[in-house]
Motif scaffolding. Sequence first.
Motif, PDB file in Angstrom:
ATOM      1  N   THR A   5       0.826  -1.208   0.000  1.00 56.27           N
ATOM      2  CA  THR A   5       0.000   0.000   0.000  1.00 56.27           C
ATOM      3  C   THR A   5       0.857   1.254   0.000  1.00 56.27           C
ATOM      4  OG1 THR A   5      -1.770  -1.155   1.165  1.00 56.27           O
ATOM      5  CG2 THR A   5      -1.798   1.248   1.246  1.00 56.27           C
ATOM      6  N   TYR A   6       1.921   1.242   0.793  1.00 58.23           N
ATOM      7  CA  TYR A   6       2.779   2.426   0.891  1.00 58.23           C
ATOM      8  C   TYR A   6       3.395   2.762  -0.465  1.00 58.23           C
ATOM      9  CZ  TYR A   6       6.207   5.747   2.620  1.00 58.23           C
ATOM     10  OH  TYR A   6       6.928   6.890   2.828  1.00 58.23           O
ATOM     11  N   TYR A   7       3.911   1.752  -1.145  1.00 62.64           N
ATOM     12  CA  TYR A   7       4.617   2.029  -2.400  1.00 62.64           C
ATOM     13  C   TYR A   7       3.655   2.266  -3.561  1.00 62.64           C
ATOM     14  CZ  TYR A   7       8.861   1.292   0.143  1.00 62.64           C
ATOM     15  OH  TYR A   7       9.873   1.432   1.057  1.00 62.64           O
ATOM     16  N   VAL A   8       2.465   1.704  -3.499  1.00 67.39           N
ATOM     17  CA  VAL A   8       1.433   2.073  -4.471  1.00 67.39           C
ATOM     18  C   VAL A   8       1.160   3.571  -4.381  1.00 67.39           C
ATOM     19  CG1 VAL A   8      -1.052   1.923  -4.917  1.00 67.39           C
ATOM     20  CG2 VAL A   8       0.298  -0.155  -4.746  1.00 67.39           C
ATOM     21  N   ASP A   9       1.092   4.083  -3.152  1.00 64.24           N
ATOM     22  CA  ASP A   9       0.836   5.512  -2.958  1.00 64.24           C
ATOM     23  C   ASP A   9       1.967   6.361  -3.529  1.00 64.24           C
ATOM     24  OD1 ASP A   9      -0.763   7.696  -1.798  1.00 64.24           O
ATOM     25  OD2 ASP A   9       0.954   7.959  -0.467  1.00 64.24           O
ATOM     26  N   GLN A  10       3.214   5.888  -3.400  1.00 66.15           N
ATOM     27  CA  GLN A  10       4.338   6.648  -3.956  1.00 66.15           C
ATOM     28  C   GLN A  10       4.276   6.670  -5.484  1.00 66.15           C
ATOM     29  OE1 GLN A  10       6.049   8.389  -1.663  1.00 66.15           O
ATOM     30  NE2 GLN A  10       4.605   7.290  -0.332  1.00 66.15           N
ATOM     31  N   ILE A  11       3.892   5.551  -6.089  1.00 68.57           N
ATOM     32  CA  ILE A  11       3.750   5.511  -7.558  1.00 68.57           C
ATOM     33  C   ILE A  11       2.682   6.500  -8.005  1.00 68.57           C
ATOM     34  CG2 ILE A  11       3.085   4.072  -9.524  1.00 68.57           C
ATOM     35  CD1 ILE A  11       4.258   1.668  -7.951  1.00 68.57           C
TER      36      ILE A  11
END
Length: 424
Positions: A404-410
Motif C-alpha cells: 500500500t505504501y509504495y502504491v501511494d508513492q507511484i
Amino acid sequence: MPSPLADPVKLPCGLVLPNRLSKAAMAEMMAKTNHPTDPLLDAYSQWSEGGWGSILTGNVQVDVNHMGSPFDPALHTEYKGATTDSALVSSWKKYADAAQKHGTPAIVQICHPGRQSFRVAGYRGMFAQTLAPSAVPVKIGDGLIERIVASLVWSQPKEMTNADIERVIRQFVDTARLMADAGFSGVQLHGAHGYLIDQFLNSKTNLRTDAYGGTPAKRAKFVLDILTETRKVVPATFCIGIKLNSADHSSKTFEETMTQIALLAEAGIDFMEISGGTYEDPKMMGHAKTDAETTELPKSARTAAREAFFLEFSKEVRKRHPDLVLMLTGGFRTRAGAESAILDEACDLVGIGRPAAVDPKFPLLLLDESVTEGNAGMQLNKAPIPWYTRFLPLHLAGAGAESTYYVDQIRRFAKGLATIGPPL
C-alpha cells in the motif's frame, strides 16, 4: 571504471537490454476500469525517463473474472487479432508507447491469481469459486482469527478440469499476442508468489495425478504448454520470460524445483527472474513467517550481509545453467549490492522494486560515476503498519502495508508530486 551494471545484455530472442538494471514488477492499483488508464500511463512515462535497462510492468491479468486485485489491467474477452480488435490494440499501444518512449524495452508481467484471487477482485462474483490445480484453500495460519480472515478474503478453490486448463492456457496466449501486437517488447509469465502457475508447479498446491500433476515434470506441463503455444503466435524477437519462486520450496523439494527449471531452460525461456513468497508467507515483501516449517538453502555469512533476498538460490541455478539469463529481485538498495551480485555471477539482471517507486530515475543515480559509493543507493525502512490491521497476522499485515505504501508513492510521482521512503 564503468560499473558492470552499465553493460548491455542480449536475450536469446535477440532483444538487447541497454543495461543490467530492471525496474521490477510492482502493484500499481491504477486501472480502475481494468483497462490501461491515463494515470497508469503517466507513471510508466516517468519510469521511461529513468535510464532503466528494462521495465517490467505490474500484473496484467489474463482473465478479468479472476483478478489479483480489483484495479489490475486485464484481458476482458477472447482476443481475435489486431484487425478485428483494433481499438483494443490501440488502447494497449498507448501503454507500450508510454513505457518505451525513450527506448527502454518494456516487458508485461501476465498473471492468473488462481486460488489467490480476492473475493472482491474480478467479475465472477464474491461467492464464486476460484480456480486452482487442486482444491487446496489459502491458509495464512492455524489460529481462529487467521482461519476467519482467510475465509472472508478468499473463496473455496475449485479443482480445474481439463477444459478449464485449456481455456486458461488460451487466455495466457491471447494476452501475450495482444501485448506483442500493441508493441511491447515481451511478456513475463508470473510463476511465483503463489499465483496459478506457481500453484501448478508446487507439490503443496498441486495434488493432481493426471497429465498436469504427480511428478515435477507433469506439474511443469501447464507453464510449458503456455510457453510452447505462445511461441507459435508472437514474433521470434518477442521476449518470453518467467518469474519463479525460490523461497517457498523446502529443502526436500529443492531438486524437484531444479528439475522444473531445467525443463524451462530447455524449452527456451529468454530469462528467468528469481523471487519468492506467497500470500501465505510473503518473503517478496520482506515479511516472512518465522515458523519451523519454512526452510531454504543455507545462507552463508556473506549472504546475510548482502542485500539480495534470494541470492543463494540464484547462484545454484547459475551453476547448473550457466547460459540461462537470470534476473534477481528482492532487497537491492545500493550500487555496491547490485554490483556484488553481478560480479559474483549470481545473476545477469538486477531487479529493483521499492526504490523505483520512490525515485523512478534511480538508475541514473546508480550509473553516475561521479556519485560516490556511499551515496549511490537508497535507505528504506519498513512501511508503518496501520493500527486497524493489527488484528491480522503480522506477516500479512506487514506485507499489505509495504504494498500500500509504495502504491501511494507511484501514484504521487505519476501526478508530479514529491515521494518519500518510509522514515528511518
